[in-house]
Design a protein around this motif. Structure first.
Motif, PDB file in Angstrom:
ATOM      1  N   LEU A  96     -54.017 -25.274  48.945  1.00 27.38           N
ATOM      2  CA  LEU A  96     -52.828 -24.821  48.216  1.00 27.38           C
ATOM      3  C   LEU A  96     -52.238 -25.926  47.348  1.00 27.38           C
ATOM      4  N   PHE A  97     -52.166 -27.132  47.879  1.00 29.91           N
ATOM      5  CA  PHE A  97     -51.529 -28.215  47.125  1.00 29.91           C
ATOM      6  C   PHE A  97     -52.417 -28.755  46.011  1.00 29.91           C
ATOM      7  N   THR A  98     -53.715 -28.539  46.090  1.00 30.76           N
ATOM      8  CA  THR A  98     -54.593 -29.026  45.025  1.00 30.76           C
ATOM      9  C   THR A  98     -54.868 -27.963  43.976  1.00 30.76           C
ATOM     10  N   ASN A  99     -54.425 -26.738  44.199  1.00 26.90           N
ATOM     11  CA  ASN A  99     -54.705 -25.659  43.266  1.00 26.90           C
ATOM     12  C   ASN A  99     -53.373 -25.020  42.867  1.00 26.90           C
ATOM     13  N   ASP A 100     -52.938 -25.271  41.624  1.00 30.58           N
ATOM     14  CA  ASP A 100     -51.645 -24.760  41.151  1.00 30.58           C
ATOM     15  C   ASP A 100     -51.605 -23.235  41.127  1.00 30.58           C
ATOM     16  N   ARG A 101     -52.703 -22.608  40.752  1.00 34.24           N
ATOM     17  CA  ARG A 101     -52.730 -21.154  40.662  1.00 34.24           C
ATOM     18  C   ARG A 101     -52.536 -20.534  42.059  1.00 34.24           C
ATOM     19  N   ALA A 102     -53.197 -21.083  43.079  1.00 38.97           N
ATOM     20  CA  ALA A 102     -53.053 -20.547  44.434  1.00 38.97           C
ATOM     21  C   ALA A 102     -51.627 -20.745  44.942  1.00 38.97           C
ATOM     22  N   LEU A 103     -51.026 -21.900  44.648  1.00 32.70           N
ATOM     23  CA  LEU A 103     -49.654 -22.160  45.081  1.00 32.70           C
ATOM     24  C   LEU A 103     -48.692 -21.198  44.392  1.00 32.70           C
ATOM     25  N   GLY A 104     -48.908 -20.925  43.112  1.00 31.08           N
ATOM     26  CA  GLY A 104     -48.064 -19.976  42.384  1.00 31.08           C
ATOM     27  C   GLY A 104     -48.193 -18.562  42.938  1.00 31.08           C
ATOM     28  N   ARG A 105     -49.434 -18.151  43.243  1.00 30.37           N
ATOM     29  CA  ARG A 105     -49.636 -16.812  43.804  1.00 30.37           C
ATOM     30  C   ARG A 105     -48.987 -16.683  45.173  1.00 30.37           C
ATOM     31  N   MET A 106     -49.070 -17.762  45.977  1.00 30.81           N
ATOM     32  CA  MET A 106     -48.453 -17.711  47.296  1.00 30.81           C
ATOM     33  C   MET A 106     -46.930 -17.587  47.167  1.00 30.81           C
ATOM     34  N   GLY A 107     -46.337 -18.329  46.236  1.00 29.59           N
ATOM     35  CA  GLY A 107     -44.892 -18.222  46.029  1.00 29.59           C
ATOM     36  C   GLY A 107     -44.485 -16.844  45.556  1.00 29.59           C
ATOM     37  N   THR A 108     -45.249 -16.276  44.651  1.00 28.03           N
ATOM     38  CA  THR A 108     -44.953 -14.933  44.147  1.00 28.03           C
ATOM     39  C   THR A 108     -45.081 -13.898  45.265  1.00 28.03           C
ATOM     40  N   ALA A 109     -46.108 -14.015  46.093  1.00 33.68           N
ATOM     41  CA  ALA A 109     -46.293 -13.074  47.197  1.00 33.68           C
ATOM     42  C   ALA A 109     -45.160 -13.195  48.205  1.00 33.68           C
ATOM     43  N   PHE A 110     -44.712 -14.419  48.485  1.00 34.58           N
ATOM     44  CA  PHE A 110     -43.613 -14.606  49.423  1.00 34.58           C
ATOM     45  C   PHE A 110     -42.324 -14.002  48.876  1.00 34.58           C
ATOM     46  N   ALA A 111     -42.056 -14.224  47.599  1.00 35.46           N
ATOM     47  CA  ALA A 111     -40.837 -13.674  46.990  1.00 35.46           C
ATOM     48  C   ALA A 111     -40.869 -12.146  46.986  1.00 35.46           C
ATOM     49  N   SER A 112     -42.016 -11.557  46.680  1.00 35.59           N
ATOM     50  CA  SER A 112     -42.068 -10.094  46.658  1.00 35.59           C
ATOM     51  C   SER A 112     -41.959  -9.524  48.073  1.00 35.59           C
ATOM     52  N   SER A 113     -42.469 -10.241  49.083  1.00 33.31           N
ATOM     53  CA  SER A 113     -42.320  -9.739  50.459  1.00 33.31           C
ATOM     54  C   SER A 113     -40.867  -9.833  50.918  1.00 33.31           C
ATOM     55  N   VAL A 114     -40.142 -10.861  50.489  1.00 30.75           N
ATOM     56  CA  VAL A 114     -38.722 -10.981  50.855  1.00 30.75           C
ATOM     57  C   VAL A 114     -37.924  -9.865  50.194  1.00 30.75           C
ATOM     58  N   THR A 115     -38.191  -9.600  48.927  1.00 33.74           N
ATOM     59  CA  THR A 115     -37.439  -8.536  48.254  1.00 33.74           C
ATOM     60  C   THR A 115     -37.852  -7.161  48.751  1.00 33.74           C
ATOM     61  N   GLY A 116     -39.107  -6.987  49.159  1.00 30.34           N
ATOM     62  CA  GLY A 116     -39.561  -5.691  49.661  1.00 30.34           C
ATOM     63  C   GLY A 116     -39.158  -5.454  51.101  1.00 30.34           C
ATOM     64  N   SER A 117     -38.778  -6.507  51.815  1.00 31.01           N
ATOM     65  CA  SER A 117     -38.399  -6.331  53.217  1.00 31.01           C
ATOM     66  C   SER A 117     -37.089  -5.557  53.360  1.00 31.01           C
ATOM     67  N   ARG A 118     -36.245  -5.594  52.355  1.00 34.29           N
ATOM     68  CA  ARG A 118     -34.980  -4.852  52.421  1.00 34.29           C
ATOM     69  C   ARG A 118     -35.263  -3.357  52.503  1.00 34.29           C
ATOM     70  N   ALA A 119     -36.180  -2.869  51.696  1.00 30.52           N
ATOM     71  CA  ALA A 119     -36.524  -1.444  51.724  1.00 30.52           C
ATOM     72  C   ALA A 119     -37.158  -1.079  53.070  1.00 30.52           C
ATOM     73  N   PHE A 120     -37.969  -1.988  53.638  1.00 28.91           N
ATOM     74  CA  PHE A 120     -38.592  -1.731  54.930  1.00 28.91           C
ATOM     75  C   PHE A 120     -37.549  -1.608  56.037  1.00 28.91           C
ATOM     76  N   VAL A 121     -36.571  -2.509  56.045  1.00 25.37           N
ATOM     77  CA  VAL A 121     -35.525  -2.469  57.068  1.00 25.37           C
ATOM     78  C   VAL A 121     -34.675  -1.210  56.907  1.00 25.37           C
ATOM     79  N   GLU A 122     -34.358  -0.833  55.679  1.00 27.23           N
ATOM     80  CA  GLU A 122     -33.595   0.402  55.452  1.00 27.23           C
ATOM     81  C   GLU A 122     -34.381   1.619  55.951  1.00 27.23           C
ATOM     82  N   GLY A 123     -35.702   1.624  55.749  1.00 26.74           N
ATOM     83  CA  GLY A 123     -36.534   2.719  56.239  1.00 26.74           C
ATOM     84  C   GLY A 123     -36.544   2.784  57.758  1.00 26.74           C
ATOM     85  N   LEU A 124     -36.611   1.617  58.423  1.00 22.46           N
ATOM     86  CA  LEU A 124     -36.555   1.591  59.889  1.00 22.46           C
ATOM     87  C   LEU A 124     -35.233   2.155  60.397  1.00 22.46           C
TER      88      LEU A 124
END
Length: 168
Positions: A96-124
């Motif tokens: 991850l630290f040697t590959n900028d593209r992988a680090l960027g994708r990981m950050g984007t995936a983490f941010a989208s999971s945090v924003t999508g977790s609100r809808a999941f909790v509301e559904g529960l």
């Protein structure tokens, strides 16, 4: 003696296997080569008569008993698992630290999971509210009791220990 020199052993045995050739013609006339081929034939017959001995019938039981007597210490298993985990984490973080593209994708995936977790909790919460407001909770509990009692009943029926290797 023959004026022709004796052939190499590899050539002689290769032609013996093929069944024809000048080395076999030479061996028919040369006493030394004929004696060597006769010794080879006798040795081959002796080897075909040999058979691998069968292992004793109790071999598997004895081996499994020894394995059961000397289990691997739990401390060693924990340290081995920890070493594997740390090595895997180190390799993953190094990638991850040697590959900028992988680090960027990981950050984007983490941010989208945090924003999508609100809808999941509301559904529960809406599902729990629907179960609470209808008789769904009582039905779910009844089904769970039936399933668990069936599983425990099956476990009690099967309750005898598995057969050992000597019984199998």
């Amino acid at each position: 003696m023959n004026p022709t020199p004796c052939p190499d052993l590899e050539v002689l045995f290769a032609e013996l296997e093929a069944g024809e050739g000048p080395a076999l013609d030479h061996a028919a006339e040369c006493e030394a080569c004929a004696a060597l081929m006769e010794d080879h034939r006798l040795l081959e017959n002796d080897l075909f008569r040999l058979a691998d001995p069968l292992p004793p019938p109790s071999l598997v039981v004895n081996v499994m008993a020894r394995v059961a007597e000397s289990p691997v210490p739990q401390r060693r298993e924990v340290w081995t698992g920890l070493c594997i985990l740390l090595t895997s984490l180190g390799v993953g973080l190094g990638f991850l630290f040697t590959n900028d593209r992988a680090l960027g994708r990981m950050g984007t995936a983490f941010a989208s999971s945090v924003t999508g977790s609100r809808a999941f909790v509301e559904g529960l919460f809406s599902g729990a509210h629907a179960l609470w407001s209808t008789a769904g909770l009582a039905v779910a509990c009844f089904v769970a009791v039936v399933v668990f009692s069936s599983l425990f009943g099956l476990k009690r029926l099967v309750g005898s220990p598995p057969p050992s290797l000597s019984e199998a």
